[in-house]
Each structure stands twice: as C-alpha cells, then as structure tokens.
Write an enzyme that holds these catalytic residues in place. Structure first.
Site, PDB file in Angstrom:
ATOM      1  CB  CYS A   1     -13.351  18.692   4.668  1.00  0.00           C
ATOM      2  SG  CYS A   1     -14.399  20.077   4.329  1.00  0.00           S
TER       3      CYS A   1
ATOM      4  CG  HIS B   1      -9.757  19.788   6.269  1.00  0.00           C
ATOM      5  ND1 HIS B   1      -9.719  20.337   4.964  1.00  0.00           N
ATOM      6  CD2 HIS B   1     -10.831  20.465   6.649  1.00  0.00           C
ATOM      7  CE1 HIS B   1     -10.791  21.095   4.727  1.00  0.00           C
ATOM      8  NE2 HIS B   1     -11.439  20.984   6.065  1.00  0.00           N
TER       9      HIS B   1
ATOM     10  CG  ASN C   1     -12.345  24.626   4.464  1.00  0.00           C
ATOM     11  OD1 ASN C   1     -12.119  23.558   3.837  1.00  0.00           O
ATOM     12  ND2 ASN C   1     -13.129  24.288   5.691  1.00  0.00           N
TER      13      ASN C   1
HETATM   14  O1  UT7 Z   1     -13.902  22.072   6.468  1.00  0.00           O
HETATM   15  C1  UT7 Z   1     -14.964  21.863   7.774  1.00  0.00           C
HETATM   16  C2  UT7 Z   1     -15.826  23.145   7.761  1.00  0.00           C
HETATM   17  N1  UT7 Z   1     -15.734  24.090   8.796  1.00  0.00           N
HETATM   18  C3  UT7 Z   1     -14.892  24.461   9.770  1.00  0.00           C
HETATM   19  O2  UT7 Z   1     -14.047  23.748  10.097  1.00  0.00           O
HETATM   20  C4  UT7 Z   1     -15.244  25.417  10.664  1.00  0.00           C
HETATM   21  C5  UT7 Z   1     -15.328  25.426  12.120  1.00  0.00           C
HETATM   22  N2  UT7 Z   1     -15.665  26.438  13.040  1.00  0.00           N
HETATM   23  C6  UT7 Z   1     -14.735  27.752  12.696  1.00  0.00           C
HETATM   24  O3  UT7 Z   1     -13.592  27.547  12.497  1.00  0.00           O
HETATM   25  C7  UT7 Z   1     -15.191  28.668  13.626  1.00  0.00           C
HETATM   26  O4  UT7 Z   1     -16.375  28.544  14.494  1.00  0.00           O
HETATM   27  C8  UT7 Z   1     -15.500  30.095  12.677  1.00  0.00           C
HETATM   28  C9  UT7 Z   1     -14.300  30.640  12.084  1.00  0.00           C
HETATM   29  C10 UT7 Z   1     -16.681  29.398  11.533  1.00  0.00           C
HETATM   30  C11 UT7 Z   1     -16.242  31.305  13.538  1.00  0.00           C
HETATM   31  O5  UT7 Z   1     -15.266  31.529  14.621  1.00  0.00           O
HETATM   32  P1  UT7 Z   1     -16.050  31.708  15.896  1.00  0.00           P
HETATM   33  O6  UT7 Z   1     -14.863  32.373  16.944  1.00  0.00           O
HETATM   34  O7  UT7 Z   1     -16.724  30.306  16.331  1.00  0.00           O
HETATM   35  O8  UT7 Z   1     -17.206  32.867  15.996  1.00  0.00           O
HETATM   36  P2  UT7 Z   1     -18.714  33.053  15.944  1.00  0.00           P
HETATM   37  O9  UT7 Z   1     -19.384  32.125  14.911  1.00  0.00           O
HETATM   38  O10 UT7 Z   1     -18.892  32.692  17.496  1.00  0.00           O
HETATM   39  O11 UT7 Z   1     -19.171  34.538  15.755  1.00  0.00           O
HETATM   40  C12 UT7 Z   1     -18.516  35.599  16.690  1.00  0.00           C
HETATM   41  C13 UT7 Z   1     -19.034  36.831  16.133  1.00  0.00           C
HETATM   42  C14 UT7 Z   1     -20.496  36.703  15.929  1.00  0.00           C
HETATM   43  O12 UT7 Z   1     -21.042  38.232  16.301  1.00  0.00           O
HETATM   44  P3  UT7 Z   1     -21.764  38.398  17.446  1.00  0.00           P
HETATM   45  O13 UT7 Z   1     -23.244  37.471  17.355  1.00  0.00           O
HETATM   46  O14 UT7 Z   1     -20.939  37.934  18.801  1.00  0.00           O
HETATM   47  O15 UT7 Z   1     -21.978  39.852  17.372  1.00  0.00           O
HETATM   48  C15 UT7 Z   1     -20.534  36.853  14.268  1.00  0.00           C
HETATM   49  O16 UT7 Z   1     -21.569  37.262  13.671  1.00  0.00           O
HETATM   50  O17 UT7 Z   1     -18.363  37.132  15.038  1.00  0.00           O
HETATM   51  C16 UT7 Z   1     -19.285  37.642  13.810  1.00  0.00           C
HETATM   52  N3  UT7 Z   1     -18.727  36.981  12.400  1.00  0.00           N
HETATM   53  C17 UT7 Z   1     -18.214  38.086  11.730  1.00  0.00           C
HETATM   54  N4  UT7 Z   1     -17.486  39.176  12.211  1.00  0.00           N
HETATM   55  C18 UT7 Z   1     -16.887  39.900  11.415  1.00  0.00           C
HETATM   56  C19 UT7 Z   1     -18.828  36.247  11.922  1.00  0.00           C
HETATM   57  N5  UT7 Z   1     -18.093  36.128  10.805  1.00  0.00           N
HETATM   58  C20 UT7 Z   1     -17.662  37.388  10.714  1.00  0.00           C
HETATM   59  C21 UT7 Z   1     -16.691  38.118   9.862  1.00  0.00           C
HETATM   60  N6  UT7 Z   1     -16.484  39.217  10.146  1.00  0.00           N
HETATM   61  N7  UT7 Z   1     -16.502  37.423   8.782  1.00  0.00           N
END
Ligand code: UT7
Length: 354
Positions: free
Chosen positions: A122, A281, A311
């Site tokens: 990115c 970004h 993204n």
């Molecule tokens: O370009 C560079 C690349 N990437 C980034 O910049 C991404 C940086 N990271 C982020 O933006 C965030 O960490 C995410 C958007 C990827 C995830 O958000 P989060 O608040 O960190 O969520 P998490 O990974 O802690 O997940 C929380 C919960 C989990 O469930 P449990 O384990 O708490 O039961 C996930 O399984 O949300 C669940 N989850 C979803 N639920 C519904 C993960 N994806 C989804 C989804 N729909 N699509």
C-alpha cells in the site's frame, strides 16, 4: 529491525501535469457479503467505514492501469512519445514478466520510455513518486508516468469474512514533469512548484502480519533427493490469499502514518498549518480518524473515500487525488501530504504541491 530513510529535499521546480483514475463498473454493497460469509453491514461500516467497493469483473490489473494512465495523459496534454519513464506500483501484477509497466508502455506506444514495477504494497505510490522525483534530477528525464493499479480481488479469500469485506480494485495515475511551460507558450503559466520532501521506512520484522504468497519455491528436476525441506517463511493455510493480523497492522498504521507525516513536515520545514490537505492511504476510516486526532488536523482536511472504495492498496492515494482534483476540492498551488502504510511492513509520507 525498524529502519527508516529520510528522503531528500528537491529544489528543482516540477509540476504534476495530469492525474487519472479508473474504477471497474461492478459495485458490491456490504449487504451482498451476507450471501457468502457470516457478516453484516453494521459490522463492516462500524469497524471500517466501508460501505461498498468496486471489483474487477475480469479486467486485468494492467487494463485498469492503462485506463487510468490514459486519463492522466489526456489531462497532461502530452503525446506518449514524451514519456521518459513508466513506473507501476502493484502487488497484484498479471505476469512476473513482462512487468506491468512494460505492458502499459506497449499499449500506449510510449516507445521512448523505460519501464519498471515497484512493490511496496500500500506504500507503493509514495515510493514510486519519490523514485520519479529522483529521476527528474537527471537533465535527460522530463516526464514520468506513475500508475498504481491493483486487483486485490485476485488475492482475496472470499470465504474469509475477516478479509473479503476489506478490499477493492482500481487504478490511479499521475504524470510528474520538469517541463513547466505549456506547449507553444514562452512562460510558465503558473508559479513553479518547489516544495518536495519524502520520508519512507520499513519494518521487515513485522512482515508476518500481512502476507500473500507468490510463486512456489524451487522444484526443478535437479533438486537432490536429500535436499532439505523448503522453508515457507510465512506459511499460512490459504497460500496466495492475503492473511492479516488485523489488530497488529492497525496499531502499526495508527503509529507510523502520523509519525511519517510529522517527520516529513519537519524535514521540509513546514507545519500542519502549511498543509491544505492530507491524502492518506484508504484502509479504515478509524485509522484516518486516529491520524487526524494525533496530528491535530481536522477531518475536513483529510481526504476520505473509504466508504466507496474500500482498500485498493497502492492505488488508493492516486485515485483520491484524481477524484478530488477533478471535483475541484484539490486545486493547483495547494500543498498536499500523501501518507501510506502496508505490507512489508512499509510506511511513508511525502509533501508536494499540486
Ligand atoms: O492496507 C493495509 C492493510 N490493512 C489494514 O490497514 C487493516 C488494519 N486493521 C483493521 O482495520 C482492523 O483490525 C480490521 C477492520 C481488519 C478488524 O477490526 P477489529 O476491530 O480489529 O476486529 P477483530 O479482528 O478484533 O475482530 C472482532 C470480531 C471477531 O470475532 P470474535 O473473535 O470477537 O468473536 C471477528 O471474528 O469480529 C469478527 N469479524 C467479523 N464479524 C462480522 C471479523 N470480520 C468480520 C466480519 N463480519 N466481516
């Protein structure tokens, strides 16, 4: 193993002659993901700010890049034989060779250009821009075409809800030039731009937090039978598809983007008051809000199209630049800061004038 590179100050005048972008016609709203994974619109919008994304319906990465490039060239008003270099940033090329820049060169008939790709995920557009500025110091180089084009859908596992809702496809392009005088005119039409500085860094030790596999390791007929087993440094179950430790990348982004912006301003001897817009970004609206808060730069001065684009990796900055230049929000003479972070891990920021 965190390293950083200070960039350099360019005193030579330059001009962003043209910008272009291209987004595929296929638009997928959040709701559609409920058909393929267990998710919902509320989770996606509240955690990321994403509402929809454009996805390729079969268009190759180079085709999207070519369409963005044609728009930038049209705005620049130059013929393609005047392009000296084509730099493509992409982590989703269609071929290992020819590189995407050479394919675009062939389509544009830009026969005087030399061409190469960069991959800094990115952060690719920031790195390509900085490389272009260095080449422009050479008296024989006048016009550099940068194309950032990405088909993230190729490396997205659409059965993984943690990943598939996050990414989109698209391309952005710019032409940077040291030719300040319009064809036929004797004087430059505007004051020459001379503010430029860049700050780029990498943290290879955190590479495992964002991984997608490329070609498999060697399996030629002469491999000895007793050869050691191939080490897959970032082994993960779904191979070519992106795997991400979301929270770790989030922490990296919210720390390193503001850091890079502060460093580049310091190098350029500027303050946030000197900046008209920050073009970051686009990965997550919450990351942009966090950067805005830490830098004390109001969200009105932070360009965000995350809701419509998701993204698009290295394409996101030049797509936003083109959209807002054409809308009139970004205008000639303004001072902009671009900043990005991504796989590698990599990060960076640059200050320039439109
Ligand atoms: O370009 C560079 C690349 N990437 C980034 O910049 C991404 C940086 N990271 C982020 O933006 C965030 O960490 C995410 C958007 C990827 C995830 O958000 P989060 O608040 O960190 O969520 P998490 O990974 O802690 O997940 C929380 C919960 C989990 O469930 P449990 O384990 O708490 O039961 C996930 O399984 O949300 C669940 N989850 C979803 N639920 C519904 C993960 N994806 C989804 C989804 N729909 N699509």
């Amino acid at each position: 193993m965190l390293s950083s590179y200070g960039g350099f100050t360019v005193i030579l005048p330059y001009k962003i002659l043209g910008t272009g972008s291209y987004l595929p016609d296929l638009v997928i709203e959040n709701e559609r993901f409920t058909e393929i994974v267990e998710t919902n619109d509320e989770w996606i919008t509240s955690r990321t700010g994403i509402e929809r994304r454009h996805l390729s319906a079969g268009e190759a990465t180079w085709e999207m890049g070519l369409k963005a490039a044609r728009r930038a060239i049209e705005m620049a008003g130059i013929t393609t034989d005047k392009i000296d270099i084509i730099i493509v940033s992409t982590l989703t090329p269609d071929y290992s060779t020819p590189n995407t820049a050479c394919i675009i060169q062939a389509e544009l008939e830009a026969k005087n250009a030399f061409c190469f790709d960069v991959n800094a995920a990115c952060t690719g557009f920031i790195q390509a821009f900085d490389i272009a500025m260095r080449y422009l110091l050479d008296p024989d180089i006048h016009n550099v075409l940068i194309v950032s084009t990405e088909s993230l859908s190729k490396i997205t596992d659409f059965t993984d809800r943690r990943i598939c809702v996050l990414f989109g496809d698209g391309a952005g392009s710019i032409i940077i030039s040291d030719q300040l005088t319009e064809p036929g005119a004797s004087e430059p039409s505007e004051a020459p731009k001379s503010i430029y500085d860049c700050f780029i860094g990498s943290d290879g030790a955190s590479g495992h937090t964002l991984v997608g596999k490329s070609l498999d390791a060697v399996r030629h007929p002469f491999v000895p039978k007793d050869a050691p087993e191939i080490i897959d440094r970032y082994a993960h179950p779904n191979g070519v598809y992106i795997q991400m430790l979301g929270q770790e990348v989030y922490r990296f982004a919210t720390t390193m983007m503001p850091y890079a912006v502060e460093r580049v301003l310091e190098k350029a001897g500027k303050t946030l008051e000197d900046i008209d817009f920050l073009v970051p970004h686009q990965a997550n609206e919450r990351i942009l809000q966090s950067a805005s808060k830490r830098l004390k730069i109001p969200m009105e001065k932070v360009i965000s199209h995350i809701a419509d684009l998701a993204n698009t990796s290295s394409a996101s900055i030049p797509i936003c630049l083109d959209m807002e230049f054409r809308s009139g929000k970004l205008q000639r003479g303004q001072t902009l800061v671009f900043t990005g972070f991504g796989g590698g891990l990599t990060y960076g920021a640059l200050i320039c004038q439109l």
